[in-house]
Design a protein around this motif. Structure first.
Motif, PDB file in Angstrom:
ATOM      1  N   GLU A  85       0.826  -1.214   0.000  1.00  0.00           N
ATOM      2  CA  GLU A  85       0.000   0.000   0.000  1.00  0.00           C
ATOM      3  C   GLU A  85       0.860   1.263   0.000  1.00  0.00           C
ATOM      4  N   GLY A  86       1.924   1.241   0.810  1.00  0.00           N
ATOM      5  CA  GLY A  86       2.765   2.429   0.929  1.00  0.00           C
ATOM      6  C   GLY A  86       3.457   2.783  -0.368  1.00  0.00           C
ATOM      7  N   SER A  87       3.721   1.777  -1.242  1.00  0.00           N
ATOM      8  CA  SER A  87       4.461   2.100  -2.457  1.00  0.00           C
ATOM      9  C   SER A  87       3.585   2.889  -3.423  1.00  0.00           C
ATOM     10  N   ARG A  88       2.219   2.695  -3.361  1.00  0.00           N
ATOM     11  CA  ARG A  88       1.369   3.504  -4.233  1.00  0.00           C
ATOM     12  C   ARG A  88       1.366   4.967  -3.781  1.00  0.00           C
ATOM     13  N   ILE A  89       1.386   5.180  -2.449  1.00  0.00           N
ATOM     14  CA  ILE A  89       1.479   6.559  -1.943  1.00  0.00           C
ATOM     15  C   ILE A  89       2.796   7.182  -2.395  1.00  0.00           C
ATOM     16  N   VAL A  91       4.390   6.548  -5.097  1.00  0.00           N
ATOM     17  CA  VAL A  91       4.296   6.914  -6.510  1.00  0.00           C
ATOM     18  C   VAL A  91       3.501   8.203  -6.664  1.00  0.00           C
ATOM     19  N   TYR A  92       2.371   8.339  -5.912  1.00  0.00           N
ATOM     20  CA  TYR A  92       1.550   9.550  -6.049  1.00  0.00           C
ATOM     21  C   TYR A  92       2.322  10.804  -5.680  1.00  0.00           C
ATOM     22  N   PHE A  93       3.102  10.717  -4.591  1.00  0.00           N
ATOM     23  CA  PHE A  93       3.832  11.910  -4.189  1.00  0.00           C
ATOM     24  C   PHE A  93       5.188  12.003  -4.856  1.00  0.00           C
ATOM     25  N   GLY A  94       5.733  10.857  -5.272  1.00  0.00           N
ATOM     26  CA  GLY A  94       7.073  10.853  -5.832  1.00  0.00           C
ATOM     27  C   GLY A  94       7.138  11.383  -7.250  1.00  0.00           C
ATOM     28  N   VAL A  95       6.117  11.068  -8.083  1.00  0.00           N
ATOM     29  CA  VAL A  95       6.151  11.526  -9.476  1.00  0.00           C
ATOM     30  C   VAL A  95       6.173  13.057  -9.553  1.00  0.00           C
ATOM     31  N   PRO A  96       5.275  13.787  -8.821  1.00  0.00           N
ATOM     32  CA  PRO A  96       5.393  15.245  -8.860  1.00  0.00           C
ATOM     33  C   PRO A  96       6.713  15.747  -8.293  1.00  0.00           C
ATOM     34  N   ALA A  97       7.236  15.066  -7.237  1.00  0.00           N
ATOM     35  CA  ALA A  97       8.492  15.522  -6.641  1.00  0.00           C
ATOM     36  C   ALA A  97       9.643  15.382  -7.633  1.00  0.00           C
ATOM     37  N   VAL A  98       9.699  14.233  -8.311  1.00  0.00           N
ATOM     38  CA  VAL A  98      10.785  14.038  -9.281  1.00  0.00           C
ATOM     39  C   VAL A  98      10.611  14.981 -10.464  1.00  0.00           C
ATOM     40  N   ALA A  99       9.337  15.207 -10.899  1.00  0.00           N
ATOM     41  CA  ALA A  99       9.095  16.132 -12.013  1.00  0.00           C
ATOM     42  C   ALA A  99       9.547  17.542 -11.642  1.00  0.00           C
TER      43      ALA A  99
ATOM     44  N   ASN B  91      11.469  -4.933   3.173  1.00  0.00           N
ATOM     45  CA  ASN B  91      10.578  -3.941   2.578  1.00  0.00           C
ATOM     46  C   ASN B  91      10.412  -2.779   3.555  1.00  0.00           C
ATOM     47  N   VAL B  92      10.659  -1.539   3.063  1.00  0.00           N
ATOM     48  CA  VAL B  92      10.607  -0.404   3.983  1.00  0.00           C
ATOM     49  C   VAL B  92       9.192  -0.138   4.470  1.00  0.00           C
ATOM     50  N   ASP B  93       8.169  -0.563   3.706  1.00  0.00           N
ATOM     51  CA  ASP B  93       6.791  -0.336   4.152  1.00  0.00           C
ATOM     52  C   ASP B  93       6.440  -1.188   5.361  1.00  0.00           C
ATOM     53  N   ARG B  94       7.147  -2.302   5.529  1.00  0.00           N
ATOM     54  CA  ARG B  94       6.855  -3.168   6.666  1.00  0.00           C
ATOM     55  C   ARG B  94       7.684  -2.804   7.887  1.00  0.00           C
ATOM     56  N   VAL B  95       8.620  -1.885   7.715  1.00  0.00           N
ATOM     57  CA  VAL B  95       9.426  -1.424   8.851  1.00  0.00           C
ATOM     58  C   VAL B  95       8.848  -0.081   9.258  1.00  0.00           C
ATOM     59  N   ASN B  96       7.695  -0.092   9.925  1.00  0.00           N
ATOM     60  CA  ASN B  96       7.015   1.175  10.226  1.00  0.00           C
ATOM     61  C   ASN B  96       6.727   1.349  11.702  1.00  0.00           C
TER      62      ASN B  96
END
Lengths: 165, 100
Positions: A85-89, A91-99, B91-96
């Motif tokens: 789940e965290g990786s989708r967040i 991507v949402y915040f990372g794409v504008p940051a990298v742009a 995985n960094v998401d699991r280290v929270n």
């Protein structure tokens, strides 16, 4: 002419290796593409007349540091990375940051592209003796301080990685 | 003859790819490798500016950056090993959680 050809070939290898690091799913593939990036960066240092830096780049970076990385990847048996789940967040915040970062970098580069200086092959080649003179005279205190830093880092690594009794 | 700007553009591209990898990757070891990529990009611009100003100080700074990168890699990988021992994941998401 040969300078331009070498620059473009190894710059392309550099960027391809870095993109491969970003796109590969397995950490060992990322580590090997990072070694490719470091090797071609060493050749770019040679083009810029920094032979000693190029040698150190191969020995210390591509040799010592990356061996440490590959060793840890194999020790921990790291597999293909999973997306949660965290990786989708990210991507949402990372794409504008990298742009935004790309935009700022391009802006600054276009603003400062009036630098007319041309790098010539062999235009600035200093013997290693000059580097050593500088390192052990003007920069002697920072050199000694970094040796203390390395010592503390070694002790910290040993303490952190030790198995609790 | 290659303009020094080309070297700076290459350094900026590598740095940006490093930032992107730092944000998008989930594996803690790969995130660490992207930091190394960013340090390498900065080293390239140091060497390019040393060539441009005909001054060796840039090379000295590259050595210091390499020393700091080596120290950081040693400590960081030790931290990764101890995290893996307690959480059984990379995985960094699991280290929270700060506390187990």
């Amino acid at each position: 002419m040969i300078h331009q050809a070498l620059f473009f070939i190894f710059a392309a290898i550099c960027v391809a290796g870095a993109l491969n690091l970003l796109l590969q799913k397995h950490p060992i593939s990322s580590a090997l593409s990072l070694i490719v990036v470091m090797g071609s960066l060493a050749l770019l240092y040679l083009l810029l007349g920094a032979q000693f830096v190029a040698a150190i780049q191969i020995i210390v970076y591509a040799g010592a540091i990356m061996v440490l990385f590959v060793f840890v990847i194999m020790l921990l048996n790291a597999g293909i990375e999973e997306h949660t789940e965290g990786s989708r967040i990210a991507v949402y915040f990372g794409v504008p940051a990298v742009a935004a970062l790309v935009g700022m970098v391009l802006y600054v580069l276009l603003k400062t592209s009036h630098i007319e200086y041309q790098v010539q092959l062999g235009g600035f080649v200093k013997p290693t003796r000059d580097v050593a003179m500088l390192l052990f005279r003007e920069y002697l205190l920072p050199f000694e301080v970094t040796s203390v830093l390395i010592l503390i880092a070694i002790m910290g690594a040993v303490v952190l990685a030790r198995r609790e009794p | 003859m290659v303009p020094v700007t080309y070297y700076l553009v290459l350094s900026a591209i590598l740095f940006t790819i490093g930032v992107a990898a730092f944000i998008f990757k989930r594996n803690i070891i790969t995130i660490f490798m992207s930091i190394e990529l960013m340090l390498n990009a900065v080293n390239l611009s140091f060497v390019a500016f040393a060539n441009m100003h005909h001054n060796l100080d840039g090379h000295i700074f590259v050595f210091f950056v390499m020393v700091v990168a080596a120290a950081e890699a040693a400590v960081g990988l030790a931290i990764i090993i101890s995290v893996f021992r307690t959480r059984e994941t990379l995985n960094v998401d699991r280290v929270n959680l700060l506390k187990l």
